[in-house]
Design a protein around this motif. Structure first.
Motif, PDB file in Angstrom:
ATOM      1  N   ILE A  38      46.887  19.157 -32.648  1.00 18.05           N
ATOM      2  CA  ILE A  38      47.145  19.979 -31.464  1.00 18.05           C
ATOM      3  C   ILE A  38      47.110  19.174 -30.157  1.00 18.05           C
ATOM      4  O   ILE A  38      47.486  19.705 -29.125  1.00 18.05           O
TER       5      ILE A  38
ATOM      6  N   ALA B 156      54.385  31.840 -36.396  1.00 18.71           N
ATOM      7  CA  ALA B 156      53.207  30.973 -36.485  1.00 18.71           C
ATOM      8  C   ALA B 156      52.663  30.650 -35.102  1.00 18.71           C
ATOM      9  O   ALA B 156      51.451  30.607 -34.896  1.00 18.71           O
ATOM     10  N   ARG B 157      53.545  30.426 -34.140  1.00 18.16           N
ATOM     11  CA  ARG B 157      53.047  30.050 -32.818  1.00 18.16           C
ATOM     12  C   ARG B 157      52.238  31.176 -32.191  1.00 18.16           C
ATOM     13  O   ARG B 157      51.192  30.936 -31.585  1.00 18.16           O
TER      14      ARG B 157
ATOM     15  N   GLU C 281      50.572  33.466 -33.745  1.00 12.46           N
ATOM     16  CA  GLU C 281      49.273  33.496 -34.432  1.00 12.46           C
ATOM     17  C   GLU C 281      48.392  32.344 -33.971  1.00 12.46           C
ATOM     18  O   GLU C 281      47.192  32.496 -33.760  1.00 12.46           O
ATOM     19  N   PHE C 282      48.998  31.173 -33.819  1.00 11.45           N
ATOM     20  CA  PHE C 282      48.259  29.980 -33.425  1.00 11.45           C
ATOM     21  C   PHE C 282      47.566  30.206 -32.088  1.00 11.45           C
ATOM     22  O   PHE C 282      46.382  29.927 -31.923  1.00 11.45           O
ATOM     23  N   LEU C 283      48.291  30.745 -31.140  1.00 12.41           N
ATOM     24  CA  LEU C 283      47.730  30.845 -29.800  1.00 12.41           C
ATOM     25  C   LEU C 283      46.889  32.097 -29.605  1.00 12.41           C
ATOM     26  O   LEU C 283      46.136  32.188 -28.643  1.00 12.41           O
TER      27      LEU C 283
ATOM     28  N   GLY D 236      44.932  32.841 -32.283  1.00 12.46           N
ATOM     29  CA  GLY D 236      43.847  32.448 -33.193  1.00 12.46           C
ATOM     30  C   GLY D 236      42.607  32.021 -32.456  1.00 12.46           C
ATOM     31  O   GLY D 236      41.542  31.961 -32.980  1.00 12.46           O
TER      32      GLY D 236
END
Lengths: 280, 280
Positions: free
Chosen positions: A177, A273-274, A276-278, A280
């Protein structure tokens, strides 16, 4: 508590401001007398010196020098320390730091506050820099529980989000990251400016807007920091770069073969996914 | 002037708001009756219809449909047009559009206003969307001078920065600064979420901050737009992707071989280049 800070830049200075605001006494060391004066003037430290001898009486020390200076600093520091002084660092790589520093001082806990600004140095220091920032501690089986507890008790009141993990897991996570994005972003800039046709290059300059600005930001950052990430996190970064190249090759193949269905599937996955990633 | 807009989304709606604020009469066409009503209610058009017959009396038309709908729309539109009606489009790719549309209507000028927001659709339309935005026109040797002049006279008062170039130069430039970043950014997200160790992946989620957020933004955008860029700008994008992969390979080699001096030289160049790029 009486706290030492070695290295009075953005992170060291901000820790000083934050810890003093919580009532601690902070003593700072910098190699530059002028930085010592500015740290005192800004209220980041109660006192400062160019000599590590100032660290004789403190209970805990934050090592805030660049990674490359840490080992030599600790070798020089150790003779001044009381046995139960707890040492921690703020380096952005943890495997190399823990392997190098723990053998020199057993009361050591690796740490990484993940905060920053575009500016650096004591003048950029901010008392609220760590509010809501992740602060990762990377104790090992050999780290004394008291040392971990003491550092936690110091950094939690700065309103950080505390995490514990192994040095290796930390380095792999930040490779994804933080360090990988620097290299992919730098490659983007390098590729763009390699355009051989001056009309196209001029037009690219004229038309570049927020998309290019965001994607190229970290690749246009401090070159010394970029080299430091690669040097001290070489294994994890190389691992991430290889995985990245595989995904890039897959997208290139989809585009070359006009496989729009697969490309759309890939892009739907990354969009999902992005978010969810941000979150998360 | 009496202006037609076909496709009442973010760009079409914003053009309507901007052109009406300058005193023009704007007639809009959308395939959705509800969009027509919203465009009227928002003041983006004076009148709207689901039928292209509404375009019979206008002096100029902005074609604001998705790229994939343009050819069929113009084929259907042509029987309604007066001979001297000037047609322009707002597609983000110009080679394919000019090759496809110019043979259908000689009074055609390719165009690309480089403005946008994270939102899309008529509700996201803004009167000031084009202020200070680049607006590229891509006339060819066959484009009537009067048509170019008329479109310029319409879009310059929106406070756009007007550029002229060939369709091919446009497509190569936007491949660098817009389409390539989407693919490198999507590859970054795909690589990160491919991490097989759940502890490392969880930590990456927890620690991701502004650097990852910015670098991954355009790769987490609208998948349909991403596919459209690749599909209609395949040649220029492939060319940029190959150049990018060469630079990425160079950085990977520098890191694998611990060639820190060369890596620093590369990163100094990209730091310098980025600031020139975004000042340019």
């Amino acid at each position: 508590m009486k706290i030492g800070i070695i290295g009075l830049g953005l992170i060291g200075g901000s820790l000083g401001l934050g810890l003093r605001s919580l009532g601690h006494t902070v003593l700072g060391v910098s190699r530059q007398a002028q930085t010592c004066q500015r740290a005192i003037a800004r209220g980041a430290v109660d006192d400062a010196s160019v000599s590590l001898a100032l660290m004789q009486t403190v209970d805990a020390i934050f090592l805030c020098t660049p990674l490359a200076a840490m080992e030599a600093t600790v070798v020089e520091l150790v003779p001044y320390l009381a046995t139960d002084t707890v040492l921690t660092d703020v380096g952005s790589v943890k495997g190399w730091v823990v392997e190098t520093i723990a053998p020199l001082w057993s009361n050591f806990v690796g740490g990484h506050p993940m905060a920053g600004t575009a500016e650096s140095g004591i003048e950029a220091a901010q008392q609220d820099l760590f509010i809501n920032a992740a602060y990762v501690l990377t104790p090992t089986d050999a780290t004394p529980a008291r040392a971990i507890q003491l550092i936690e008790d110091l950094v939690r009141p700065l309103q950080t989000r505390l995490y514990h993990c192994t040095p290796n897991d930390h380095d792999r996570a930040v490779a994804w990251i933080s360090h990988l994005p620097v290299m992919t972003s730098a490659s983007l800039i390098a590729a763009c400016i390699g355009e051989a046709d001056p009309a196209v290059l001029g037009l690219a300059y004229a038309l570049a807007s927020s998309g290019f600005r965001d994607t190229s930001r970290v690749g246009g950052g401090n070159p010394e920091l970029g080299v430091m990430m690669a040097r001290y996190n070489q294994a994890a970064l190389t691992r991430s770069l290889h995985a990245y190249r595989n995904h890039l090759n897959q997208i290139i193949t989809q585009i070359e073969q006009a496989d729009w269905q697969s490309l759309e599937t890939s892009l739907i996955e990354t969009q999902q996914a992005r978010s969810e990633f941000l979150e998360g």
